[in-house]
Motif scaffolding. Structure first.
Motif, PDB file in Angstrom:
ATOM      1  N   CYS A 183       0.839  -1.218  -0.067  1.00 27.24           N
ATOM      2  CA  CYS A 183      -0.231  -0.068  -0.133  1.00 27.24           C
ATOM      3  C   CYS A 183       0.906   1.205  -0.003  1.00 27.24           C
ATOM      4  O   CYS A 183       2.032   1.315   0.559  1.00 27.24           O
ATOM      5  N   GLY A 184       0.590   2.272  -0.674  1.00 29.89           N
ATOM      6  CA  GLY A 184       1.147   3.483  -0.932  1.00 29.89           C
ATOM      7  C   GLY A 184       0.573   4.454   0.387  1.00 29.89           C
ATOM      8  O   GLY A 184       0.157   4.096   1.212  1.00 29.89           O
ATOM      9  N   ASP A 185       1.091   5.638   0.302  1.00 29.32           N
ATOM     10  CA  ASP A 185       1.071   6.619   1.292  1.00 29.32           C
ATOM     11  C   ASP A 185      -0.290   7.586   1.269  1.00 29.32           C
ATOM     12  O   ASP A 185      -0.051   8.526   0.858  1.00 29.32           O
ATOM     13  N   ALA A 232       1.301 -11.563   3.235  1.00 24.77           N
ATOM     14  CA  ALA A 232       2.498 -10.559   4.006  1.00 24.77           C
ATOM     15  C   ALA A 232       2.038  -9.034   3.331  1.00 24.77           C
ATOM     16  O   ALA A 232       1.337  -8.921   2.485  1.00 24.77           O
ATOM     17  N   ARG A 233       2.269  -8.172   4.363  1.00 21.04           N
ATOM     18  CA  ARG A 233       1.553  -6.624   3.867  1.00 21.04           C
ATOM     19  C   ARG A 233       2.815  -5.542   4.254  1.00 21.04           C
ATOM     20  O   ARG A 233       3.654  -5.797   5.198  1.00 21.04           O
ATOM     21  N   GLN A 234       2.739  -4.462   3.396  1.00 14.43           N
ATOM     22  CA  GLN A 234       3.869  -3.617   3.596  1.00 14.43           C
ATOM     23  C   GLN A 234       3.037  -2.248   3.145  1.00 14.43           C
ATOM     24  O   GLN A 234       2.331  -2.030   2.351  1.00 14.43           O
ATOM     25  N   TRP A 235       3.571  -1.204   3.811  1.00 15.53           N
ATOM     26  CA  TRP A 235       3.006   0.133   3.657  1.00 15.53           C
ATOM     27  C   TRP A 235       4.069   0.923   3.513  1.00 15.53           C
ATOM     28  O   TRP A 235       5.058   1.086   4.268  1.00 15.53           O
ATOM     29  N   PHE A 236       4.032   1.941   2.600  1.00 11.17           N
ATOM     30  CA  PHE A 236       5.011   3.079   2.396  1.00 11.17           C
ATOM     31  C   PHE A 236       4.188   4.418   2.948  1.00 11.17           C
ATOM     32  O   PHE A 236       3.049   4.431   2.697  1.00 11.17           O
ATOM     33  N   GLN A 282      13.078   3.798  -1.968  1.00 15.81           N
ATOM     34  CA  GLN A 282      13.088   4.533  -0.887  1.00 15.81           C
ATOM     35  C   GLN A 282      13.046   5.936  -0.990  1.00 15.81           C
ATOM     36  O   GLN A 282      12.351   6.855  -0.180  1.00 15.81           O
ATOM     37  N   ARG A 283      13.687   6.654  -1.931  1.00 12.99           N
ATOM     38  CA  ARG A 283      13.929   8.028  -2.402  1.00 12.99           C
ATOM     39  C   ARG A 283      12.484   8.361  -2.876  1.00 12.99           C
ATOM     40  O   ARG A 283      12.202   9.587  -2.628  1.00 12.99           O
ATOM     41  N   LEU A 284      11.811   7.729  -3.804  1.00 11.51           N
ATOM     42  CA  LEU A 284      10.510   8.146  -4.534  1.00 11.51           C
ATOM     43  C   LEU A 284       9.489   8.178  -3.171  1.00 11.51           C
ATOM     44  O   LEU A 284       8.884   9.348  -3.072  1.00 11.51           O
ATOM     45  N   PHE A 285       9.487   7.472  -2.209  1.00  9.64           N
ATOM     46  CA  PHE A 285       8.678   7.597  -1.226  1.00  9.64           C
ATOM     47  C   PHE A 285       8.955   8.733  -0.095  1.00  9.64           C
ATOM     48  O   PHE A 285       8.081   8.896   0.568  1.00  9.64           O
ATOM     49  N   ALA A 286      10.216   8.727  -0.008  1.00  8.55           N
ATOM     50  CA  ALA A 286      10.619   9.797   1.067  1.00  8.55           C
ATOM     51  C   ALA A 286      10.642  11.361   0.436  1.00  8.55           C
ATOM     52  O   ALA A 286      10.424  12.203   1.186  1.00  8.55           O
ATOM     53  N   HIS A 287      10.125  11.404  -0.919  1.00  9.97           N
ATOM     54  CA  HIS A 287       9.895  12.673  -1.543  1.00  9.97           C
ATOM     55  C   HIS A 287       8.576  13.237  -0.973  1.00  9.97           C
ATOM     56  O   HIS A 287       7.608  12.654  -1.106  1.00  9.97           O
ATOM     57  N   GLY A 288       8.618  14.466  -0.460  1.00 12.00           N
ATOM     58  CA  GLY A 288       7.397  15.028   0.160  1.00 12.00           C
ATOM     59  C   GLY A 288       6.380  15.780  -0.662  1.00 12.00           C
ATOM     60  O   GLY A 288       5.482  16.314  -0.471  1.00 12.00           O
ATOM     61  N   VAL A 309       8.549   2.473   5.768  1.00 11.74           N
ATOM     62  CA  VAL A 309       8.264   1.321   5.211  1.00 11.74           C
ATOM     63  C   VAL A 309       8.021   0.556   6.463  1.00 11.74           C
ATOM     64  O   VAL A 309       8.720   0.210   7.470  1.00 11.74           O
ATOM     65  N   LEU A 310       6.863  -0.151   6.574  1.00  8.24           N
ATOM     66  CA  LEU A 310       6.301  -1.049   7.542  1.00  8.24           C
ATOM     67  C   LEU A 310       5.915  -2.287   6.846  1.00  8.24           C
ATOM     68  O   LEU A 310       5.101  -2.287   5.990  1.00  8.24           O
ATOM     69  N   ALA A 311       6.503  -3.264   7.314  1.00 13.60           N
ATOM     70  CA  ALA A 311       6.139  -4.584   6.559  1.00 13.60           C
ATOM     71  C   ALA A 311       5.759  -5.578   7.978  1.00 13.60           C
ATOM     72  O   ALA A 311       6.549  -5.820   9.009  1.00 13.60           O
TER      73      ALA A 311
END
Length: 373
Positions: A79-81, A180-184, A335-341, A190-192
Protein backbone atom coordinates in the motif's frame (compact mmCIF):
# COMPACT_ATOMS: atom_id res chain seq x y z
CA UNK A 1 50.29 -24.47 10.91
CA UNK A 2 48.19 -26.79 8.75
CA UNK A 3 46.74 -25.10 5.66
CA UNK A 4 43.24 -25.38 4.21
CA UNK A 5 41.88 -25.02 0.69
CA UNK A 6 39.50 -22.21 1.66
CA UNK A 7 39.59 -19.95 4.71
CA UNK A 8 36.22 -18.37 5.50
CA UNK A 9 36.07 -15.34 7.79
CA UNK A 10 32.58 -14.86 9.18
CA UNK A 11 30.22 -17.41 10.74
CA UNK A 12 26.85 -15.92 9.87
CA UNK A 13 24.37 -17.54 7.52
CA UNK A 14 26.40 -16.65 4.41
CA UNK A 15 29.76 -17.88 5.73
CA UNK A 16 28.26 -21.05 7.17
CA UNK A 17 26.41 -21.85 3.95
CA UNK A 18 29.57 -21.30 1.92
CA UNK A 19 31.51 -23.65 4.20
CA UNK A 20 28.92 -26.40 3.72
CA UNK A 21 28.75 -25.86 -0.05
CA UNK A 22 32.52 -26.03 -0.55
CA UNK A 23 32.96 -28.93 1.85
CA UNK A 24 30.43 -30.85 -0.25
CA UNK A 25 32.91 -30.48 -3.15
CA UNK A 26 35.57 -32.20 -1.04
CA UNK A 27 37.51 -29.01 -0.29
CA UNK A 28 39.01 -28.53 3.16
CA UNK A 29 37.44 -25.47 4.75
CA UNK A 30 38.64 -23.47 7.72
CA UNK A 31 36.20 -21.27 9.65
CA UNK A 32 37.91 -18.39 11.40
CA UNK A 33 36.54 -16.36 14.26
CA UNK A 34 34.28 -17.16 17.17
CA UNK A 35 31.14 -19.19 16.73
CA UNK A 36 27.96 -17.12 16.74
CA UNK A 37 26.55 -16.83 20.26
CA UNK A 38 23.00 -17.95 20.86
CA UNK A 39 20.88 -14.81 21.00
CA UNK A 40 18.19 -14.99 23.62
CA UNK A 41 15.04 -13.33 22.36
CA UNK A 42 16.32 -12.92 18.79
CA UNK A 43 13.46 -11.20 16.92
CA UNK A 44 14.93 -11.28 13.41
CA UNK A 45 13.22 -13.04 10.54
CA UNK A 46 14.43 -13.67 7.01
CA UNK A 47 12.28 -13.61 3.88
CA UNK A 48 13.86 -16.29 1.68
CA UNK A 49 13.17 -16.73 -2.01
CA UNK A 50 12.94 -19.99 -3.94
CA UNK A 51 16.61 -19.98 -4.92
CA UNK A 52 17.72 -19.57 -1.29
CA UNK A 53 15.44 -22.36 -0.11
CA UNK A 54 16.77 -24.62 -2.87
CA UNK A 55 20.37 -23.93 -1.82
CA UNK A 56 19.65 -24.64 1.85
CA UNK A 57 17.86 -27.86 0.86
CA UNK A 58 20.90 -28.95 -1.16
CA UNK A 59 23.07 -28.28 1.89
CA UNK A 60 20.83 -30.59 4.00
CA UNK A 61 19.85 -27.67 6.23
CA UNK A 62 16.30 -26.82 5.20
CA UNK A 63 14.57 -30.07 6.13
CA UNK A 64 16.00 -29.93 9.64
CA UNK A 65 14.26 -26.66 10.54
CA UNK A 66 11.33 -27.03 12.95
CA UNK A 67 7.90 -26.41 11.44
CA UNK A 68 7.31 -23.50 13.82
CA UNK A 69 10.36 -21.71 12.39
CA UNK A 70 9.08 -21.39 8.82
CA UNK A 71 5.97 -19.86 7.26
CA UNK A 72 5.13 -19.65 3.53
CA UNK A 73 3.92 -16.38 2.00
CA UNK A 74 1.08 -16.96 -0.46
CA UNK A 75 0.04 -13.36 -1.06
CA UNK A 76 1.54 -9.92 -0.63
CA UNK A 77 -0.23 -6.56 -0.47
CA UNK A 78 1.71 -3.30 -0.87
CA UNK A 79 0.00 0.00 0.00
CA UNK A 80 1.14 3.52 -0.85
CA UNK A 81 1.08 6.56 1.39
CA UNK A 82 -2.52 7.65 1.68
CA UNK A 83 -3.20 10.93 3.47
CA UNK A 84 -6.07 13.34 4.02
CA UNK A 85 -7.71 13.96 0.65
CA UNK A 86 -5.07 11.94 -1.22
CA UNK A 87 -5.59 8.21 -1.82
CA UNK A 88 -2.71 5.77 -1.69
CA UNK A 89 -1.91 3.23 -4.38
CA UNK A 90 -2.17 -0.53 -3.99
CA UNK A 91 -0.25 -3.43 -5.47
CA UNK A 92 -0.89 -7.11 -4.81
CA UNK A 93 0.92 -10.34 -5.66
CA UNK A 94 -0.54 -13.85 -5.48
CA UNK A 95 1.36 -17.13 -5.70
CA UNK A 96 -1.75 -18.78 -7.16
CA UNK A 97 -1.99 -16.22 -9.96
CA UNK A 98 1.71 -16.64 -10.69
CA UNK A 99 1.44 -20.43 -10.81
CA UNK A 100 3.79 -20.77 -7.83
CA UNK A 101 3.61 -22.71 -4.59
CA UNK A 102 4.58 -19.63 -2.56
CA UNK A 103 6.03 -16.17 -3.05
CA UNK A 104 8.61 -16.53 -0.27
CA UNK A 105 9.18 -18.30 3.03
CA UNK A 106 9.64 -16.43 6.31
CA UNK A 107 12.27 -18.09 8.50
CA UNK A 108 13.22 -17.61 12.13
CA UNK A 109 16.78 -16.24 12.03
CA UNK A 110 17.93 -17.92 15.25
CA UNK A 111 16.57 -21.30 14.13
CA UNK A 112 18.38 -21.05 10.80
CA UNK A 113 21.65 -20.09 12.50
CA UNK A 114 21.30 -23.05 14.88
CA UNK A 115 20.58 -25.50 12.07
CA UNK A 116 23.57 -24.27 10.07
CA UNK A 117 25.79 -24.69 13.15
CA UNK A 118 24.53 -28.26 13.59
CA UNK A 119 25.25 -29.09 9.94
CA UNK A 120 28.78 -27.69 10.28
CA UNK A 121 29.51 -29.89 13.29
CA UNK A 122 28.76 -32.97 11.18
CA UNK A 123 30.80 -31.86 8.16
CA UNK A 124 34.13 -33.74 8.13
CA UNK A 125 35.82 -31.21 5.83
CA UNK A 126 35.12 -28.12 7.98
CA UNK A 127 37.09 -27.16 11.06
CA UNK A 128 37.64 -24.13 13.23
CA UNK A 129 40.99 -22.47 12.54
CA UNK A 130 43.02 -19.41 13.45
CA UNK A 131 42.53 -16.16 11.56
CA UNK A 132 45.95 -16.41 9.90
CA UNK A 133 45.67 -20.00 8.67
CA UNK A 134 47.26 -20.38 5.20
CA UNK A 135 44.74 -20.98 2.42
CA UNK A 136 44.60 -21.00 -1.36
CA UNK A 137 41.49 -18.81 -1.16
CA UNK A 138 40.15 -16.53 1.57
CA UNK A 139 36.41 -15.75 1.52
CA UNK A 140 35.35 -12.70 3.53
CA UNK A 141 31.81 -13.03 4.91
CA UNK A 142 32.26 -10.84 7.97
CA UNK A 143 29.41 -8.45 7.29
CA UNK A 144 29.30 -4.73 6.65
CA UNK A 145 32.02 -3.91 9.21
CA UNK A 146 34.55 -6.38 7.76
CA UNK A 147 38.03 -5.56 9.09
CA UNK A 148 39.71 -7.93 6.62
CA UNK A 149 38.03 -6.11 3.70
CA UNK A 150 39.34 -2.79 4.98
CA UNK A 151 42.84 -4.28 5.31
CA UNK A 152 42.75 -5.16 1.61
CA UNK A 153 42.10 -1.51 0.75
CA UNK A 154 38.70 -2.20 -0.79
CA UNK A 155 36.50 0.90 -0.96
CA UNK A 156 33.19 0.40 0.85
CA UNK A 157 31.49 3.66 1.73
CA UNK A 158 27.94 3.23 3.06
CA UNK A 159 25.36 5.84 2.09
CA UNK A 160 23.40 6.25 5.31
CA UNK A 161 19.64 6.70 4.89
CA UNK A 162 19.24 8.38 8.28
CA UNK A 163 16.73 5.63 9.03
CA UNK A 164 16.77 2.65 11.36
CA UNK A 165 14.87 -0.61 11.01
CA UNK A 166 12.89 -1.76 14.03
CA UNK A 167 12.12 -5.49 14.34
CA UNK A 168 9.78 -7.32 16.69
CA UNK A 169 7.41 -10.27 16.88
CA UNK A 170 3.67 -9.60 16.93
CA UNK A 171 0.47 -11.51 17.62
CA UNK A 172 -2.83 -10.73 15.87
CA UNK A 173 -6.43 -11.37 16.86
CA UNK A 174 -7.04 -13.13 13.54
CA UNK A 175 -5.09 -15.50 11.32
CA UNK A 176 -2.52 -14.20 8.83
CA UNK A 177 -3.50 -16.73 6.09
CA UNK A 178 -0.01 -16.49 4.64
CA UNK A 179 -0.43 -12.83 3.61
CA UNK A 180 2.50 -10.41 3.89
CA UNK A 181 1.67 -6.71 4.06
CA UNK A 182 3.73 -3.61 3.45
CA UNK A 183 2.97 0.09 3.80
CA UNK A 184 4.97 3.00 2.40
CA UNK A 185 4.47 6.04 4.60
CA UNK A 186 5.40 9.71 4.67
CA UNK A 187 9.08 10.55 4.75
CA UNK A 188 10.15 7.19 3.38
CA UNK A 189 8.80 5.06 6.23
CA UNK A 190 8.28 1.41 5.31
CA UNK A 191 6.32 -0.94 7.56
CA UNK A 192 6.28 -4.65 6.74
CA UNK A 193 4.33 -7.46 8.41
CA UNK A 194 5.72 -10.90 7.58
CA UNK A 195 3.42 -13.85 8.41
CA UNK A 196 4.92 -16.11 11.04
CA UNK A 197 4.14 -18.93 13.47
CA UNK A 198 5.59 -17.52 16.70
CA UNK A 199 4.52 -16.52 19.30
CA UNK A 200 1.01 -17.58 18.18
CA UNK A 201 0.71 -20.29 15.51
CA UNK A 202 -1.15 -19.04 12.44
CA UNK A 203 -1.63 -15.54 13.83
CA UNK A 204 1.81 -13.98 14.24
CA UNK A 205 3.99 -11.59 12.28
CA UNK A 206 7.59 -10.54 12.06
CA UNK A 207 7.67 -6.75 12.02
CA UNK A 208 10.23 -4.67 10.14
CA UNK A 209 9.48 -0.96 10.49
CA UNK A 210 11.96 1.38 8.77
CA UNK A 211 11.77 5.02 9.81
CA UNK A 212 13.82 8.08 10.69
CA UNK A 213 16.36 7.39 13.43
CA UNK A 214 14.75 9.50 16.16
CA UNK A 215 11.32 8.00 15.49
CA UNK A 216 12.71 4.45 15.50
CA UNK A 217 14.42 5.14 18.83
CA UNK A 218 11.19 6.55 20.27
CA UNK A 219 9.20 3.54 19.04
CA UNK A 220 11.72 1.20 20.64
CA UNK A 221 11.64 2.97 24.00
CA UNK A 222 7.93 3.73 24.40
CA UNK A 223 5.75 1.54 26.64
CA UNK A 224 4.31 -1.55 24.94
CA UNK A 225 0.74 -0.23 25.02
CA UNK A 226 1.75 3.04 23.36
CA UNK A 227 3.79 1.19 20.75
CA UNK A 228 0.81 -1.04 19.94
CA UNK A 229 -1.37 2.03 19.51
CA UNK A 230 1.13 3.51 17.02
CA UNK A 231 1.39 0.20 15.19
CA UNK A 232 -2.35 -0.32 14.89
CA UNK A 233 -2.85 3.23 13.64
CA UNK A 234 -0.20 2.69 11.00
CA UNK A 235 -1.71 -0.60 9.77
CA UNK A 236 -5.33 0.54 10.00
CA UNK A 237 -6.59 -2.84 11.21
CA UNK A 238 -5.74 -4.55 7.91
CA UNK A 239 -4.07 -7.43 9.77
CA UNK A 240 -6.37 -7.33 12.80
CA UNK A 241 -5.52 -6.02 16.25
CA UNK A 242 -1.77 -6.39 16.76
CA UNK A 243 -0.04 -6.88 20.10
CA UNK A 244 3.66 -6.97 20.91
CA UNK A 245 5.07 -10.46 21.51
CA UNK A 246 8.79 -9.79 21.98
CA UNK A 247 11.46 -7.24 22.70
CA UNK A 248 12.19 -4.62 20.04
CA UNK A 249 15.52 -4.34 18.20
CA UNK A 250 16.83 -1.62 15.87
CA UNK A 251 19.75 -1.21 13.46
CA UNK A 252 20.87 1.54 11.03
CA UNK A 253 20.08 1.34 7.31
CA UNK A 254 22.46 2.15 4.47
CA UNK A 255 23.30 1.39 0.87
CA UNK A 256 26.81 0.26 -0.05
CA UNK A 257 28.70 -1.83 -2.56
CA UNK A 258 32.39 -2.74 -2.58
CA UNK A 259 34.29 -1.28 -5.52
CA UNK A 260 35.84 -4.71 -6.15
CA UNK A 261 34.66 -8.07 -4.80
CA UNK A 262 37.58 -10.30 -5.75
CA UNK A 263 41.32 -10.33 -6.21
CA UNK A 264 44.21 -12.76 -6.23
CA UNK A 265 43.43 -15.22 -3.43
CA UNK A 266 40.41 -13.44 -1.94
CA UNK A 267 36.72 -12.84 -2.53
CA UNK A 268 33.85 -10.96 -0.80
CA UNK A 269 30.35 -12.31 -0.18
CA UNK A 270 27.17 -11.13 1.52
CA UNK A 271 27.12 -7.88 3.48
CA UNK A 272 30.89 -7.62 3.16
CA UNK A 273 30.28 -7.06 -0.57
CA UNK A 274 26.94 -5.20 -0.61
CA UNK A 275 24.16 -3.92 1.62
CA UNK A 276 20.70 -2.80 0.48
CA UNK A 277 17.58 -1.29 2.02
CA UNK A 278 15.42 -4.04 3.59
CA UNK A 279 12.17 -2.88 1.93
CA UNK A 280 12.37 -5.77 -0.59
CA UNK A 281 13.62 -8.32 1.95
CA UNK A 282 16.48 -9.35 -0.33
CA UNK A 283 19.58 -8.92 1.85
CA UNK A 284 20.20 -12.57 2.77
CA UNK A 285 18.92 -13.74 -0.61
CA UNK A 286 21.68 -11.73 -2.28
CA UNK A 287 24.25 -13.25 0.08
CA UNK A 288 23.08 -16.82 -0.53
CA UNK A 289 23.08 -16.14 -4.27
CA UNK A 290 26.74 -15.12 -3.84
CA UNK A 291 27.36 -18.50 -2.19
CA UNK A 292 25.67 -20.40 -5.02
CA UNK A 293 27.58 -18.46 -7.68
CA UNK A 294 31.01 -18.86 -6.07
CA UNK A 295 30.35 -22.57 -5.50
CA UNK A 296 29.51 -23.03 -9.20
CA UNK A 297 32.58 -21.12 -10.33
CA UNK A 298 34.94 -23.12 -8.12
CA UNK A 299 33.33 -26.44 -9.04
CA UNK A 300 33.64 -25.64 -12.75
CA UNK A 301 37.26 -24.45 -12.71
CA UNK A 302 39.86 -26.04 -14.97
CA UNK A 303 41.87 -28.83 -13.32
CA UNK A 304 45.08 -26.81 -13.60
CA UNK A 305 43.65 -23.55 -12.23
CA UNK A 306 44.21 -22.85 -8.50
CA UNK A 307 41.33 -21.83 -6.24
CA UNK A 308 42.72 -18.34 -5.70
CA UNK A 309 43.35 -17.61 -9.37
CA UNK A 310 42.38 -13.98 -10.03
CA UNK A 311 40.84 -14.67 -13.44
CA UNK A 312 38.76 -17.51 -11.99
CA UNK A 313 37.37 -15.27 -9.27
CA UNK A 314 36.52 -12.58 -11.83
CA UNK A 315 33.95 -15.04 -13.23
CA UNK A 316 32.17 -14.88 -9.88
CA UNK A 317 32.46 -11.08 -9.78
CA UNK A 318 30.97 -10.73 -13.27
CA UNK A 319 28.08 -13.06 -12.48
CA UNK A 320 27.12 -11.17 -9.34
CA UNK A 321 27.63 -7.61 -10.59
CA UNK A 322 24.31 -7.08 -12.38
CA UNK A 323 21.97 -8.68 -9.78
CA UNK A 324 23.47 -6.88 -6.79
CA UNK A 325 23.71 -3.55 -8.59
CA UNK A 326 20.13 -3.81 -9.86
CA UNK A 327 18.70 -4.69 -6.44
CA UNK A 328 20.62 -1.91 -4.73
CA UNK A 329 19.46 0.69 -7.25
CA UNK A 330 15.85 -0.55 -7.20
CA UNK A 331 15.48 -0.43 -3.42
CA UNK A 332 17.28 2.91 -3.25
CA UNK A 333 15.03 4.42 -5.94
CA UNK A 334 11.87 3.21 -4.20
CA UNK A 335 13.04 4.56 -0.85
CA UNK A 336 13.88 7.96 -2.36
CA UNK A 337 10.61 8.12 -4.30
CA UNK A 338 8.51 7.54 -1.18
CA UNK A 339 10.71 9.85 0.91
CA UNK A 340 9.98 12.76 -1.44
CA UNK A 341 7.38 15.02 0.11
CA UNK A 342 6.04 16.89 -2.92
CA UNK A 343 2.39 16.41 -4.02
CA UNK A 344 3.62 15.56 -7.53
CA UNK A 345 5.79 12.72 -6.20
CA UNK A 346 2.88 11.49 -4.06
CA UNK A 347 0.62 11.24 -7.08
CA UNK A 348 3.30 9.66 -9.28
CA UNK A 349 4.22 6.87 -6.88
CA UNK A 350 0.67 5.95 -5.97
CA UNK A 351 -0.61 6.04 -9.54
CA UNK A 352 2.42 3.93 -10.42
CA UNK A 353 1.44 1.27 -7.87
CA UNK A 354 -2.12 1.18 -9.20
CA UNK A 355 -0.94 0.98 -12.82
CA UNK A 356 1.55 -1.78 -12.08
CA UNK A 357 -1.17 -3.74 -10.32
CA UNK A 358 -2.96 -4.04 -13.67
CA UNK A 359 0.09 -5.27 -15.59
CA UNK A 360 0.05 -9.01 -14.96
CA UNK A 361 3.06 -9.87 -17.19
CA UNK A 362 5.21 -7.23 -15.49
CA UNK A 363 4.15 -8.46 -12.04
CA UNK A 364 5.04 -12.01 -13.07
CA UNK A 365 8.48 -10.86 -14.24
CA UNK A 366 9.10 -8.96 -11.00
CA UNK A 367 7.98 -11.94 -8.92
CA UNK A 368 10.26 -14.36 -10.73
CA UNK A 369 13.22 -11.98 -10.40
CA UNK A 370 12.62 -11.62 -6.66
CA UNK A 371 12.35 -15.40 -6.30
CA UNK A 372 15.65 -15.93 -8.07
CA UNK A 373 13.99 -18.02 -10.78
Amino acid sequence: MQSVDVLIKGRGAVGSSLALALAAQGLTVGLAGSALPERAGDVRTYALNAASVELLAELKVWDGLPASAICPVYDMVVCGDASAGRPGGRLSFSAWQQGLRELAVIVDAAALDAQLATALRFSPHVRAVADDTPAALTALCEGRESAARAALGVQFEPKAYGHHALAARLSADRGHQGVARQWFGAGGEVLALLPFEQPTAGASYGLVWSCEHARADALKRMPAADFEDELNRATGGAAGLLTLGSERATWPLALARADVVSGAGWVLLGDAAHIVHPLAGQGLNLGLADVAALSRVLAGREAWRPLGDERLLRRYARERLAPTLAMGELTDALQRLFAHGSPAAHGLRNRGLDALNQLTPVKRWLTHRALGL
